[in-house]
Design an enzyme around this catalytic site. Structure first.
Site, mmCIF file in Angstrom:
data_model
loop_
_atom_site.group_PDB
_atom_site.id
_atom_site.type_symbol
_atom_site.label_atom_id
_atom_site.label_comp_id
_atom_site.label_asym_id
_atom_site.label_seq_id
_atom_site.Cartn_x
_atom_site.Cartn_y
_atom_site.Cartn_z
ATOM 1 C CE LYS A 153 -16.917 23.318 43.919
ATOM 2 N NZ LYS A 153 -15.996 24.260 43.209
ATOM 3 C CE1 TYR A 156 -20.629 25.774 39.851
ATOM 4 C CE2 TYR A 156 -19.313 23.991 40.779
ATOM 5 C CZ TYR A 156 -19.397 25.195 40.087
ATOM 6 O OH TYR A 156 -18.250 25.792 39.629
ATOM 7 C CG ASP A 163 -15.264 15.906 39.966
ATOM 8 O OD1 ASP A 163 -16.050 15.377 39.160
ATOM 9 O OD2 ASP A 163 -14.412 16.739 39.623
ATOM 10 N N GLY A 236 -12.274 8.383 37.254
ATOM 11 C CA GLY A 236 -11.279 7.931 38.232
ATOM 12 C C GLY A 236 -11.658 8.280 39.653
#
Length: 639
Positions: A153, A156, A163, A236
């Site tokens: 982001k 960030y 993710d 994941g």
């Protein structure tokens, strides 16, 4: 009962689904999708106490519903997706509640649903394309690390999170494929390459949640910039991103092989940390039963999806499908609960996991275990549907393994402008997702394990070599194509030889006003069938019952289908070796023939194209989707 017998019993229970009927008898993907739609009837509210908004969990759920739609041909899933997006997407393509200037990768996943809608036959679909363009603009201008990795982001800076690979790259890959942004595949590959370069732990094979290039964050190791722990859901996200991106990545791209290698490197690590007793995975992947650690749903589902799809697509060996089956059986036992109202719920999904922010998340073991565990959190619901769909596919995927299904694009050879304004073949092509294509039928063949391909030249021993099923649909007339390729005697000879040697031929004509019947008839006659000059089921407007055909029990092809819709079809004269397998009102509707080692299926209409299999056009009583699956199964196994 020993462990092996227990596992076998669970696998059989999971993978052999009974016929659809009551809620409890339906496949788990459908049960969970229907449960979700009872909780979120008209919008997807993600954050408790806050109104619904444009969000990655929304995108995750819409993609899961799309998967169920294409597995069932039930348009209620499509309509849910369309109505949800219409709450946000304006006519000019702007997106309500979306903030472009945030440069937040979490805002991108819903773009996958935009791309799906932009490829459908429907009015006002241009707005979905414009909205997808807006998300693409964000990606083009997303702040990057010095080496070209996307910041998760804007707020960030210099941080790559696992993710973000799932949030951005599957959309970016599909957009790049559709709109010919071939140069962008290098950027997609770079995101994965940077994660592999900096975030993979050589000892465990697992991947750290985040990487701070600046090494300024309190959670970042001062030497490596890495966050301190392995979190299952983060891994994941990364794993699912790999198998989904490969769906769109060009076969000849030099970086494709590396993406597959990343998956092959990761898979053994996932299996290594699979809990032997339960079959699922812990919240903190490598920490086992350390105090406070627990078995967590979302990461387990993501790993099952990745391993099962990785095997189905040929990237991973069969041992990983076994691990996926074990994991899925564990998911059903550990996390799924049947509710009193007939719905199902999923437990033990951690609500969130992040780094930095306010209040500050330090990435410690204690932090990850401090986040709330929720029931029916959408980050558990969506991946459960993903995993369930893959498990349901795996139960029937062996039928077409090693077989090739080819559709003709020589006798049927029409063109139109694509989304980029370029010429593209259309009308009964695998690639066409509009109502004019057979994309849905192609998906059915693929999920049965078969490869689909196109024959764009005249049928010859060479072009038919290796083809198990050959489909010819609605050959062109002169009004459809300036210089149509009519079926000639050499073509008939080649096709006949191929059938006699064991091939399965599917012939679909059209009513006499819309099909080049005379030459197509010469091919049909070679197998004992002749298209007549009589058309029937001439439907007026939406008087659907005029196209109704009932299929008696015991039909040799349509074993699971009772009622179908076929309009404006041309009837058949049938003689040996052919025989009629569906008649109505004294007319022969469908015939089959056994010729040498091969078989032939003939019908007077192309009734299994998307318009009549995706559930959006005709009432649900008509089971054309089921018929398409029945015919696919018959063609792949008939002897």
């Amino acid at each position: 009962m020993n462990a092996k017998k227990v596992f076998f019993f669970l696998t059989v229970l999971v993978l052999n689904f009974p016929p659809e009927g009551t809620f409890a008898q339906k496949p788990y993907s459908i049960q969970m999708a229907e449960s979700f739609m009872t909780w979120h009837k008209d919008s997807i509210a993600v954050k408790e106490g806050k109104p619904a908004g444009w969000d990655y969990e929304q995108g995750l759920m819409l993609k899961s519903l799309e998967k169920v739609w294409y597995r069932t041909g039930d348009a209620k899933y499509f309509e849910y997706i369309r109505k949800d997006l219409d709450r946000y997407v304006q006519k000019d393509g702007s997106i309500r509640t979306y903030k472009y200037d945030d440069f937040n990768l979490d805002n991108v996943p819903t773009g996958r649903a935009l791309l799906m809608l932009s490829q459908q036959s429907q009015p006002d679909k241009e707005k979905y394309k414009k909205a997808a363009d807006l998300l693409w603009k964000q990606i083009e201008n997303q702040p990057k690390t010095n080496e070209g990795g996307y910041w998760h982001k804007k707020r960030y800076p210099y941080q790559m999170w696992l993710d973000g690979l799932f949030m951005c790259e599957p959309f970016a890959a599909e957009y790049s494929k559709i709109f010919n942004k071939s140069e962008h595949f290098n950027d997609i590959a770079k995101q994965f390459a940077l994660i592999e370069k900096y975030a993979v732990d050589t000892k465990t094979g697992l991947v750290y949640h985040g990487y701070d290039e600046s090494k300024e964050q309190k959670w970042a190791d001062k030497k490596t910039g890495l966050s301190p722990h392995f979190w299952s859901r983060a891994i994941g996200w990364y794993a699912m991103a790999l198998v989904d991106v490969l769906d769109y990545f060009p076969e000849n791209h030099p970086e494709r092989a590396n993406l597959i290698k990343y998956l092959q490197r990761l898979a053994p690590a996932l299996v290594k940390y699979q809990d032997a007793k339960s079959g699922v995975w812990y919240q903190m992947t490598s920490q086992g039963n350390r105090k406070g650690n627990y078995l967590e749903a979302s990461g387990s589902e993501m790993f099952v999806y990745t391993l099962a799809k990785g095997f189905r697509k040929g990237y991973l060996p069969a041992i990983y499908l076994s691990a996926a089956k074990k994991g899925y059986a564990g998911i059903l036992k550990e996390f799924i609960k049947k509710e009193a109202n007939g719905t199902i719920s999923i437990n033990k999904t951690v609500s969130v996991g992040g780094l930095g922010g306010t209040p500050y998340r330090d990435g410690s073991y204690e932090y990850y275990l401090s986040e709330p565990i929720r029931k029916n959190d959408l980050k558990g619901v969506g991946p459960f549907i993903f995993a369930s769909v893959e498990m349901e596919i795996s139960a029937e995927n062996s039928l077409g393994k090693g077989k090739t299904v080819a559709v003709d694009n020589y006798f049927n050879h029409e063109f139109r402008k694509d989304l980029n304004g370029n010429q593209e073949p259309f009308h009964y092509t695998w690639e066409d997702r509009q109502h004019s294509g057979i994309w849905v039928w192609g998906q059915i063949f693929n999920e049965l394990g078969a490869k689909t391909t196109t024959i764009s030249a005249a049928p010859t021993a060479k072009s038919l070599k290796g083809v198990d099923v050959y489909i010819i649909v609605d050959p062109d007339t002169k009004k459809e194509t300036a210089s149509p390729n009519f079926i000639q005697k050499p073509d008939i000879q080649q096709i006949s030889n191929w059938v006699k040697a064991g091939g399965t031929l599917i012939m679909m004509a059209n009513d006499t006003a819309n099909c080049e019947i005379p030459h197509f008839n010469e091919l049909a006659k070679a197998f004992g069938v002749e298209f007549t000059n009589k058309s029937r089921n001439m439907v007026q407007g939406t008087q659907w019952e005029q196209g109704r055909l009932d299929i008696p029990t015991g039909n040799p092809v349509f074993k699971n289908t009772k009622t179908v819709y076929i309009k404006e079809l041309v009837t058949l004269h049938v003689k040996s070796p052919a025989k009629a397998i569906l008649t109505q009102g004294g007319d022969n509707i469908i015939a089959t023939a056994k010729v040498g080692k091969g078989s032939v299926f003939i019908v007077g209409d192309p009734w299994l194209y998307n318009e009549y299999t995706d559930g959006r056009r005709i009432p649900i009583i008509y089971e054309n989707f089921s018929a398409a699956k029945d015919l696919a199964k018959w063609s792949l196994q008939v002897k």
